[in-house]
Design a protein around this motif. Structure first.
Motif, PDB file in Angstrom:
ATOM      1  N   GLY A  17       0.835  -1.189   0.000  1.00 43.38           N
ATOM      2  CA  GLY A  17       0.000   0.000   0.000  1.00 43.38           C
ATOM      3  C   GLY A  17       0.870   1.238   0.000  1.00 43.38           C
ATOM      4  O   GLY A  17       1.757   1.382   0.839  1.00 43.38           O
ATOM      5  N   LEU A  18       0.627   2.120  -0.950  1.00 46.13           N
ATOM      6  CA  LEU A  18       1.387   3.356  -1.077  1.00 46.13           C
ATOM      7  C   LEU A  18       0.405   4.515  -1.133  1.00 46.13           C
ATOM      8  O   LEU A  18      -0.538   4.502  -1.931  1.00 46.13           O
ATOM      9  N   VAL A 106      -1.401   4.564   9.413  1.00 48.06           N
ATOM     10  CA  VAL A 106      -0.386   3.560   9.776  1.00 48.06           C
ATOM     11  C   VAL A 106      -0.954   2.574  10.801  1.00 48.06           C
ATOM     12  O   VAL A 106      -0.664   1.379  10.740  1.00 48.06           O
ATOM     13  N   ALA A 107      -1.784   3.056  11.715  1.00 43.25           N
ATOM     14  CA  ALA A 107      -2.395   2.157  12.702  1.00 43.25           C
ATOM     15  C   ALA A 107      -3.277   1.119  12.007  1.00 43.25           C
ATOM     16  O   ALA A 107      -3.348  -0.036  12.448  1.00 43.25           O
ATOM     17  N   ALA A 108      -3.915   1.521  10.916  1.00 43.36           N
ATOM     18  CA  ALA A 108      -4.772   0.595  10.167  1.00 43.36           C
ATOM     19  C   ALA A 108      -3.953  -0.325   9.276  1.00 43.36           C
ATOM     20  O   ALA A 108      -4.295  -1.496   9.103  1.00 43.36           O
ATOM     21  N   ASP A 111       2.315  -1.400   7.377  1.00 43.44           N
ATOM     22  CA  ASP A 111       3.369  -1.435   6.359  1.00 43.44           C
ATOM     23  C   ASP A 111       3.152  -0.422   5.235  1.00 43.44           C
ATOM     24  O   ASP A 111       3.873  -0.445   4.236  1.00 43.44           O
ATOM     25  N   VAL A 112       2.209   0.494   5.396  1.00 42.50           N
ATOM     26  CA  VAL A 112       1.949   1.505   4.364  1.00 42.50           C
ATOM     27  C   VAL A 112       3.172   2.412   4.214  1.00 42.50           C
ATOM     28  O   VAL A 112       3.911   2.649   5.166  1.00 42.50           O
ATOM     29  N   GLU A 155       9.036   8.651  10.101  1.00 45.27           N
ATOM     30  CA  GLU A 155       7.799   8.377   9.369  1.00 45.27           C
ATOM     31  C   GLU A 155       8.150   7.614   8.093  1.00 45.27           C
ATOM     32  O   GLU A 155       9.177   7.882   7.473  1.00 45.27           O
ATOM     33  N   PRO A 156       7.282   6.676   7.681  1.00 41.53           N
ATOM     34  CA  PRO A 156       7.543   5.899   6.453  1.00 41.53           C
ATOM     35  C   PRO A 156       7.214   6.712   5.205  1.00 41.53           C
ATOM     36  O   PRO A 156       6.209   6.478   4.537  1.00 41.53           O
TER      37      PRO A 156
END
Length: 190
Positions: A17-18, A106-108, A111-112, A155-156
């Motif tokens: 997911g991006l 991110v909590a949902a 790996d986003v 942050e990712p």
């Protein structure tokens, strides 16, 4: 940044997911669509997930508040998780202006990854003034810049200059994330 995402050519058990993020007019839809096409991934406009009340507020030129955005952010997390459950990869557009909004996503979907299309208010205002958006009037752009919180270390996210040609931006995303996609045709970037 955490481990590099798998290539779409490799085994995909949970998909990727991006989220392409930034203020209205930063190029999320254009870059997201080009990126999804290059990678063979799905594409979803996050704006389509807004509840009708949010859409009506924006049409009337009223900025959304945090409470307005919560159900929208939850829907985004649900969409990202649906892709993961089906083993599909996808690109989703979402302004994700505040760190708290990104943290909710991110909590949902832990790996986003996020791609922040960063541009000056002058650059983006010039774009927004010459386009028509279904329900996001140019008058709301300044409020988005006031709300915008840049990414923090850890942050990712990767940051891409929103002033580049969209094909150049897409290639920078592919290179930065170690993804494999067809290269742009010569002469398509300026």
């Amino acid at each position: 940044m955490s481990e590099r995402p798998r290539s779409p050519a490799g085994p995909e058990r949970s998909g990727q997911g991006l989220v392409i993020r930034g203020v209205s007019g930063s190029g999320k839809s254009t870059v997201g669509a080009l990126l999804a096409e290059r990678l063979g991934w799905e594409m979803m406009e996050g704006d389509r997930l807004h509840p009708p009340a949010n859409v009506e507020k924006m049409r009337r030129g009223i900025p959304l508040d945090d409470a307005d955005r919560e159900p929208w952010l939850d829907k985004i997390g649900e969409e990202l998780n649906a892709w993961a459950a089906a083993g599909r990869s996808g690109v989703l557009t979402c302004s994700a202006l505040k760190r708290a909004y990104r943290a909710r996503i991110v909590a949902a979907r832990p790996d986003v990854r996020f791609v922040y299309l960063k541009g000056s208010e002058d650059l983006i205002t010039g774009r927004v003034n010459v386009r028509h958006h279904e329900y996001m009037p140019a008058s709301l752009l300044h409020s988005q810049f006031e709300t915008l919180e840049p990414p923090m270390p850890g942050e990712p996210v990767i940051t891409i200059d929103a002033g580049d040609h969209p094909e150049v931006e897409v290639q920078k995303i592919i290179d930065a994330l170690g993804l494999f996609g067809a290269r742009a045709e010569p002469g398509t970037s300026s």
